[in-house]
Write a protein that holds these residues in place. Structure first.
Motif, PDB file in Angstrom:
ATOM      1  N   SER A  38       0.827  -1.210   0.000  1.00  0.00           N
ATOM      2  CA  SER A  38       0.000   0.000   0.000  1.00  0.00           C
ATOM      3  C   SER A  38       0.859   1.257   0.000  1.00  0.00           C
ATOM      4  N   ALA A  39       0.201   2.351  -0.330  1.00  0.00           N
ATOM      5  CA  ALA A  39       0.874   3.644  -0.359  1.00  0.00           C
ATOM      6  C   ALA A  39       1.168   4.120   1.068  1.00  0.00           C
ATOM      7  N   ALA A  40       2.056   5.086   1.170  1.00  0.00           N
ATOM      8  CA  ALA A  40       2.458   5.597   2.482  1.00  0.00           C
ATOM      9  C   ALA A  40       1.288   6.235   3.226  1.00  0.00           C
ATOM     10  N   TRP A  41       0.381   6.891   2.506  1.00  0.00           N
ATOM     11  CA  TRP A  41      -0.750   7.541   3.183  1.00  0.00           C
ATOM     12  C   TRP A  41      -1.699   6.513   3.788  1.00  0.00           C
ATOM     13  N   VAL A  42      -1.790   5.317   3.199  1.00  0.00           N
ATOM     14  CA  VAL A  42      -2.621   4.247   3.761  1.00  0.00           C
ATOM     15  C   VAL A  42      -2.006   3.766   5.076  1.00  0.00           C
ATOM     16  N   HIS A  43      -0.695   3.623   5.097  1.00  0.00           N
ATOM     17  CA  HIS A  43       0.006   3.243   6.331  1.00  0.00           C
ATOM     18  C   HIS A  43      -0.219   4.301   7.404  1.00  0.00           C
ATOM     19  N   LEU A  44      -0.113   5.558   7.024  1.00  0.00           N
ATOM     20  CA  LEU A  44      -0.308   6.653   7.970  1.00  0.00           C
ATOM     21  C   LEU A  44      -1.707   6.616   8.573  1.00  0.00           C
ATOM     22  N   LEU A  45      -2.716   6.480   7.732  1.00  0.00           N
ATOM     23  CA  LEU A  45      -4.098   6.422   8.226  1.00  0.00           C
ATOM     24  C   LEU A  45      -4.322   5.197   9.113  1.00  0.00           C
TER      25      LEU A  45
END
Length: 72
Positions: A38-45
């Protein structure tokens, strides 16, 4: 039978420590299994959400640790 306050606090402290350890292992395991590509923003969320979510069961333990309200 009501538990003494010191014993209630001790048990609650142990439960919170176990909760945090198990929850962290579970959250990282799920993230590794499902979010590897997954993208970094998915990890962040995901980690923002799971980082806040553990507070709910911890609040229940802390409420139990406080004991019954006076007058009950």
């Amino acid at each position: 039978m009501a538990l003494p306050q010191r014993l209630r606090s001790f048990i609650g402290t142990i439960l919170i420590i176990v909760l945090v350890i198990v929850y962290a292992i579970l959250a990282v395991t799920v993230a590794s299994a499902l979010l590897a590509q997954s993208a970094a923003w998915v990890h962040l969320l995901y980690f923002l959400f799971t980082g806040i979510l553990w507070v709910l069961p911890a609040m229940l333990i802390i409420k139990w640790m406080a004991g019954p309200k006076p007058g009950r």
